[in-house]
Motif scaffolding. Structure first.
Motif, mmCIF file in Angstrom:
data_model
loop_
_atom_site.group_PDB
_atom_site.id
_atom_site.type_symbol
_atom_site.label_atom_id
_atom_site.label_comp_id
_atom_site.label_asym_id
_atom_site.label_seq_id
_atom_site.Cartn_x
_atom_site.Cartn_y
_atom_site.Cartn_z
ATOM 1 N N ALA A 12 24.904 -5.030 1.361
ATOM 2 C CA ALA A 12 24.025 -4.283 0.446
ATOM 3 C C ALA A 12 24.407 -4.566 -1.003
ATOM 4 O O ALA A 12 24.984 -3.728 -1.686
ATOM 5 C CB ALA A 12 24.080 -2.795 0.762
ATOM 6 N N LEU A 42 24.974 6.073 -2.534
ATOM 7 C CA LEU A 42 23.536 5.853 -2.670
ATOM 8 C C LEU A 42 23.091 4.472 -2.199
ATOM 9 O O LEU A 42 21.925 4.114 -2.314
ATOM 10 C CB LEU A 42 23.075 6.102 -4.107
ATOM 11 C CG LEU A 42 22.812 7.581 -4.402
ATOM 12 C CD1 LEU A 42 22.638 7.825 -5.881
ATOM 13 C CD2 LEU A 42 21.575 8.078 -3.650
ATOM 14 N N ILE A 43 24.004 3.681 -1.648
ATOM 15 C CA ILE A 43 23.592 2.397 -1.082
ATOM 16 C C ILE A 43 22.810 2.660 0.187
ATOM 17 O O ILE A 43 23.346 3.112 1.188
ATOM 18 C CB ILE A 43 24.803 1.495 -0.755
ATOM 19 C CG1 ILE A 43 25.371 0.904 -2.028
ATOM 20 C CG2 ILE A 43 24.386 0.389 0.198
ATOM 21 C CD1 ILE A 43 26.416 -0.139 -1.791
ATOM 22 N N ASN A 44 21.543 2.364 0.125
ATOM 23 C CA ASN A 44 20.724 2.369 1.334
ATOM 24 C C ASN A 44 20.778 3.637 2.150
ATOM 25 O O ASN A 44 20.551 3.628 3.337
ATOM 26 C CB ASN A 44 21.144 1.208 2.247
ATOM 27 C CG ASN A 44 20.971 -0.097 1.539
ATOM 28 O OD1 ASN A 44 21.924 -0.704 1.136
ATOM 29 N ND2 ASN A 44 19.750 -0.480 1.338
ATOM 30 N N ASN A 45 21.101 4.716 1.481
ATOM 31 C CA ASN A 45 21.168 5.959 2.245
ATOM 32 C C ASN A 45 20.118 6.946 1.769
ATOM 33 O O ASN A 45 19.368 7.498 2.549
ATOM 34 C CB ASN A 45 22.549 6.599 2.084
ATOM 35 C CG ASN A 45 23.479 6.128 3.174
ATOM 36 O OD1 ASN A 45 23.020 5.717 4.228
ATOM 37 N ND2 ASN A 45 24.758 6.172 2.919
ATOM 38 N N LEU A 88 18.071 6.587 -1.228
ATOM 39 C CA LEU A 88 16.961 6.178 -2.086
ATOM 40 C C LEU A 88 15.728 5.916 -1.228
ATOM 41 O O LEU A 88 15.832 5.435 -0.114
ATOM 42 C CB LEU A 88 17.333 4.913 -2.849
ATOM 43 C CG LEU A 88 18.495 5.063 -3.830
ATOM 44 C CD1 LEU A 88 18.680 3.783 -4.607
ATOM 45 C CD2 LEU A 88 18.250 6.207 -4.790
ATOM 46 N N THR A 137 32.692 7.343 -6.959
ATOM 47 C CA THR A 137 32.139 5.999 -6.759
ATOM 48 C C THR A 137 30.615 5.998 -6.863
ATOM 49 O O THR A 137 30.021 4.953 -7.049
ATOM 50 C CB THR A 137 32.552 5.412 -5.393
ATOM 51 O OG1 THR A 137 32.172 6.322 -4.378
ATOM 52 C CG2 THR A 137 34.048 5.184 -5.333
ATOM 53 N N ASN A 180 27.505 -5.743 -11.282
ATOM 54 C CA ASN A 180 28.398 -6.693 -10.628
ATOM 55 C C ASN A 180 28.267 -8.097 -11.224
ATOM 56 O O ASN A 180 27.264 -8.401 -11.880
ATOM 57 C CB ASN A 180 28.108 -6.717 -9.122
ATOM 58 C CG ASN A 180 28.739 -5.528 -8.419
ATOM 59 O OD1 ASN A 180 29.777 -5.017 -8.848
ATOM 60 N ND2 ASN A 180 28.108 -5.068 -7.354
ATOM 61 N N ILE A 199 19.955 -4.841 -2.054
ATOM 62 C CA ILE A 199 20.101 -3.431 -2.420
ATOM 63 C C ILE A 199 18.755 -2.748 -2.243
ATOM 64 O O ILE A 199 17.807 -3.013 -2.959
ATOM 65 C CB ILE A 199 20.554 -3.265 -3.880
ATOM 66 C CG1 ILE A 199 22.030 -3.575 -4.010
ATOM 67 C CG2 ILE A 199 20.288 -1.856 -4.372
ATOM 68 C CD1 ILE A 199 22.613 -3.250 -5.349
ATOM 69 N N ASN A 200 18.684 -1.867 -1.293
ATOM 70 C CA ASN A 200 17.533 -0.990 -1.153
ATOM 71 C C ASN A 200 16.208 -1.709 -1.076
ATOM 72 O O ASN A 200 15.187 -1.161 -1.429
ATOM 73 C CB ASN A 200 17.478 -0.019 -2.336
ATOM 74 C CG ASN A 200 18.721 0.818 -2.360
ATOM 75 O OD1 ASN A 200 19.559 0.629 -3.204
ATOM 76 N ND2 ASN A 200 18.837 1.699 -1.402
ATOM 77 N N ALA A 211 22.353 2.423 -7.288
ATOM 78 C CA ALA A 211 22.517 1.992 -5.893
ATOM 79 C C ALA A 211 23.937 1.481 -5.656
ATOM 80 O O ALA A 211 24.176 0.288 -5.515
ATOM 81 C CB ALA A 211 21.485 0.929 -5.541
ATOM 82 N N CYS A 212 24.857 2.405 -5.629
ATOM 83 C CA CYS A 212 26.234 2.058 -5.262
ATOM 84 C C CYS A 212 26.844 3.317 -4.661
ATOM 85 O O CYS A 212 26.228 4.383 -4.651
ATOM 86 C CB CYS A 212 27.029 1.554 -6.467
ATOM 87 S SG CYS A 212 27.155 2.698 -7.846
ATOM 88 N N GLY A 213 28.070 3.196 -4.166
ATOM 89 C CA GLY A 213 28.729 4.351 -3.569
ATOM 90 C C GLY A 213 27.881 4.916 -2.442
ATOM 91 O O GLY A 213 27.381 4.182 -1.597
ATOM 92 N N PRO A 259 35.463 -1.358 -6.788
ATOM 93 C CA PRO A 259 36.621 -0.481 -7.010
ATOM 94 C C PRO A 259 36.431 0.906 -6.383
ATOM 95 O O PRO A 259 35.335 1.468 -6.434
ATOM 96 C CB PRO A 259 36.686 -0.386 -8.540
ATOM 97 C CG PRO A 259 36.146 -1.689 -9.011
ATOM 98 C CD PRO A 259 35.046 -2.021 -8.037
ATOM 99 N N GLU A 260 37.470 1.397 -5.780
ATOM 100 C CA GLU A 260 37.503 2.717 -5.125
ATOM 101 C C GLU A 260 36.699 2.766 -3.833
ATOM 102 O O GLU A 260 36.644 3.801 -3.177
ATOM 103 C CB GLU A 260 37.061 3.844 -6.068
ATOM 104 C CG GLU A 260 38.004 4.055 -7.242
ATOM 105 C CD GLU A 260 39.444 4.350 -6.804
ATOM 106 O OE1 GLU A 260 39.643 5.232 -5.966
ATOM 107 O OE2 GLU A 260 40.367 3.656 -7.301
ATOM 108 N N GLU A 261 36.049 1.653 -3.452
ATOM 109 C CA GLU A 261 35.322 1.611 -2.192
ATOM 110 C C GLU A 261 36.236 1.056 -1.099
ATOM 111 O O GLU A 261 37.245 0.406 -1.383
ATOM 112 C CB GLU A 261 34.084 0.714 -2.304
ATOM 113 C CG GLU A 261 33.061 1.163 -3.324
ATOM 114 C CD GLU A 261 32.137 2.263 -2.804
ATOM 115 O OE1 GLU A 261 32.331 2.712 -1.653
ATOM 116 O OE2 GLU A 261 31.239 2.664 -3.554
#
Lengths: 572, 572
Positions: A562, B566-569, B571, B396, B108, A567-568, B562-564, A109-111
């Motif tokens: 991701a 902060l996904i792979n950016n 962390l 987000t 999720n 994820i990470n 880890a969303c918005g 949501p919102e993405e």
């Protein structure tokens, strides 16, 4: 951003100066928001999943060679979303196929997510949600690809109409899903309405009432009035017809008018003429009609249910010969579509579909043949569908990501079975209906030619076998043949290698088989599944993968993959 | 995994050998799955959001010092989920507060999240969904913390009952949300039923029918029969009462029995006796009753609506004096709860709530005072609620992640206003009702003492001002005072600094103000909001943050953030 895209296209044009069409190809940009709105598709107010507030979603109209560049924003409250571009091959862009858990993570949501892909073949396509049962919630629309400038369709028509067919339930998809997941299963039942371009008439026998001039059938809003096709006498019209139904197989007929079928799933077919035509979920057709009937009358177009004992009234539209009033009722009754279980009629239609001359022929031999047995099963008392006794469960990490990055443990690495027991009797309920779930995938050698025998069987109940329209992502395939009962090796000698139609969706008839051939030359991971939404939900699908190591991982948008184990952890 | 936890606890015990309670503290492990099931909370079959198939969710029972270690798996189809542990301070574990977009990313589908936190204060708590309006879908349950072994409650009782109160709508939360998001707004209306422990009786005037021995009120399933509290004569019972309603403010009364209030929101209060008690959404109480009435009779317990003109029948339970049959109808009618708009009655109850002797007192002075004006507003024609003319929009990327990692652009860095115009007339509709949305946050100096004046105002309509129960995450606060009209500086001189009650939820009365004080000593990011679900959805909340730089980023579970952006950016 937009500037950059335009410049790239400009460079591409200079580089490919020799190509006539490439320089006319455009980047078509869209900004879409998916969200629920209140709507009355069949005059009952319900939530519908809409795009920019529209249901069905906006029609995309492009030309061959164009690039669709679409920012999709999810404005649902708590749900993820994806959109699949049904029939688009996605060569070089497997991450844009829009299949949750397969080609990408659901968009939260919102993405937003950027779908950017080329449309490389003229035809009648559509798009729809491919996460949970969101298609059944109304998340769909049309995608029409015209021939490139300077090119011509191989048939003449004066004008065209687009008819996107769907079915509509009054129970929410949440209720439907919980019912399917219940033990014992609560079956969703038949849809309340059939819709043409998002309009239907619930519980309102238009056929009876409108004809008799009765006013018992009130439309509470414009939204659910029958669609009117305004035509001029003695012209030829192309009707583009696609079905994105959740459950219903359909038949379409027009009073007094024959139809000439010229396109199927974005591929030209050898023209043939019919009084009525079948359309299974996932299929699209173009037919030509000539308005050569008595011009003082209007005519009905009817859409009825096939393959399941129908409990849904037909959808109706009006062919309005100008200058008649569109509200002038046709002189004759709406055509009655064939009896739901007249399978001979259905087969007769399907067998007529053959490739137009000039269509690429299949390679003469397959490198590999797999047989996929479709069965209805039980799993700890839950009802499932399975393929070779494996009921598809989707992983939390999309296959495209886990395969491209070689993530261990993201899915079951054991290859799924490529055949089923020799003694399985497809005419009877399974002796042992128990099945298992798996996330496993068929991995084909890149560029190999694969034959798939889709084998239907008896369901859990005696003497029941259902129609299943199977849809392949990322490819067209040649339909080599159909047959009754269990496929036998000798049936292969009767395969049509001369003019088999190219399709992306094909039906298996009750207790029968369908054979198809495709070339595994599109690097990516592709769903192949029954297009009936509740059947897929209950596991009726498989995963095909090929050449994933040829996918340039740096090109895969990180947003696409991701999630889950990626994820990470594994991304650079 | 489980072994490892046990060993850690063992080491902790050895290290803290001197502490009596620490070594008895346990790790309580839970495996929960959230998903929809069909249920009939009020005899109408609907979807309910359940935990392990149960609605309400399982009751957690722990002792002070215990650690809850709970694996939450999301088995919803397409929706994210989180669970907030209402009233638990989460000291040292701000990522376990369970607020989507604030303390964590939504979990999720098919993913799990580990909630691990200590319960450090005895009392009556509960838990509930904190994403979209999932609480209103039924995602809630009780969390009871007993005193540690060897400790005693400061009051005597022979046994106890737990009553979790809620309200119930027949429209799905999706329909409710779309209605709230519509222009003009479609208000969700009053709930169809009030529920006690998940049971209510829709459209069934039990009061009338059961008393007259009529059988017109049929219960189609056990699920919606009235709750029965089986008691023995001449005993003292503790009733733990909490409200997780979406909308309704409640009043509870028991025929012939007085109640002595002894606990509010997990804090002991100076005992006081009442005939009926108010409970606002987000509050919890313990009351003692003595079963000293005629033992040959049973008695009704009624729950009715306060603060809004009610259109919902009362919820009823039966106090069953053993050995009477539980189905023996009480001799007298159910107590009639006070008239909905008798605010004098409500204030009289609320003003009686004072801290029990020995409760920590507030610091004598605040380092900072902010005033928060609650208004109903318009935004491009949409209806919103706003605080100091800012309607809360959630980002987000969860604040905890973006603040801990100093991610630019994840939220509006402009501090929100700490006051409102001097000439704002709280008794009248706003002269200009337009507002704006923002993701901005109040950042307090770590360990500072903050006073908050919650100022109510007139809504959009003349002479309308509503009750709003405000709930603070991560802290208890002292309620220093209440007043009518606009708060004035001189009102501060009347603050109760002697025995103000500690609470986590407090009401503002129509056209009035409420003052509270708290110490910003819990590193993290904390929601402070009206606990009415649709009001929060429409923006009626603020974000408080303090000492985030004291949070050890390596301890924040990556899954939590880890969303918005902060996904792979950002962390490591």
């Amino acid at each position: 951003m937009h500037m950059a895209k335009t410049s790239l296209l400009f460079i591409a044009c200079i580089v490919s100066l020799l190509s006539h069409t490439a320089c006319q190809a455009k980047v078509l940009s869209f900004n879409w928001e998916v969200g629920y709105v209140y709507g009355s598709p069949d005059c009952e107010e319900k939530l519908v999943m809409a795009i920019n507030g529209q249901f069905p979603g906006p029609t995309i109209r492009a030309k061959v060679g164009d690039t669709i560049d679409l920012e999709l924003k999810n404005t649902l409250e708590t749900e993820g979303v994806v959109i699949h571009w049904h029939g688009i091959i996605q060569r070089g862009t497997p991450w844009a196929d829009g299949t949750a858990a397969i080609s990408q993570c659901a968009i939260n949501p919102e993405e937003t997510f950027n779908y950017r892909f080329e449309v490389d073949k003229a035809g009648t396509y559509f798009y729809h949600g491919h996460y949970g049962m969101q298609r059944a919630a109304g998340l769909y629309g049309s995608l029409i690809v015209d021939v490139a400038d300077g090119e011509e369709e191989p048939f003449h028509y004066d004008d065209e109409f687009n008819l996107l067919l769907s079915d509509w339930y009054h129970k929410s998809i949440y209720e439907q899903t919980v019912g399917l997941n219940s033990r014992p299963m609560k079956w969703i039942g038949e849809p309340q309405s059939l819709l043409i371009n998002g309009r239907g008439q619930y519980n309102c026998s238009l056929a009876a009432h409108l004809i008799q001039g009765s006013s018992t059938c009130k439309f509470t809003s414009k939204a659910c009035e029958p669609v009117v096709l305004r035509v001029l006498p003695n012209k030829t019209y192309r009707l583009r017809i696609a079905s994105t139904t959740s459950l219903a197989s359909l038949n379409l007929a027009i009073g007094n008018h024959k139809m000439t079928v010229v396109e199927a799933d974005g591929n030209y077919v050898k023209p043939f003429s019919v009084d009525d035509m079948d359309i299974y979920s996932g299929e699209s057709y173009s037919v030509l009609i000539t308005t050569d009937q008595n011009p003082s009358s209007n005519y009905w177009l009817s859409v009825g249910v096939r393959g399941r004992e129908p409990n849904t009234p037909p959808a109706l539209a009006i062919i309005n010969y100008r200058p008649n009033s569109p509200s002038k009722l046709p002189d004759s009754s709406p055509p009655v579509t064939p009896v739901w279980n007249d399978y001979a009629h259905s087969k007769s239609f399907t067998y007529k579909i053959l490739a137009k001359e000039g269509t690429p022929r299949p390679p003469p031999h397959a490198n590999k043949t797999i047989a996929l047995l479709n069965t209805q099963n039980k799993l700890d008392g839950y009802t499932k569908w399975a393929i070779n006794n494996v009921s598809l469960a989707l992983p939390t990490t999309p296959y495209l990501g886990s395969m491209a990055y070689h993530v261990n443990g993201a899915y079951d690495p054991q290859p799924p079975p490529e055949n089923f027991p020799l003694d399985y009797d497809v005419m009877k309920p399974a002796k042992n209906p128990n099945t298992r779930q798996s996330t496993n995938a068929y991995v084909f050698q890149f560029k190999s030619t694969v034959d798939v025998i889709l084998q239907n069987a008896n369901a859990l109940k005696e003497n029941v076998s259902e129609i299943h329209p199977w849809h392949l992502h990322g490819h067209d395939f040649w339909v080599l043949g159909y047959g009754e009962g269990r496929f036998q090796e000798k049936d292969a000698s009767k395969f049509n290698l001369k003019n088999p139609p190219l399709r992306n969706t094909v039906v298996i008839f009750p207790h029968g088989w369908t054979a198809l051939r495709f070339v595994a030359d599109n690097p990516g991971v592709w769903a192949f599944h029954c297009h009936i939404e509740p059947h897929l939900h209950m596991g009726m699908g498989v995963i095909f993968a090929e050449g994933v190591d040829n996918v340039n991982v740096s090109q895969i948008p990180k947003k696409a993959i991701a999630c889950g184990m990626l994820i990470n952890n594994h991304l650079p």
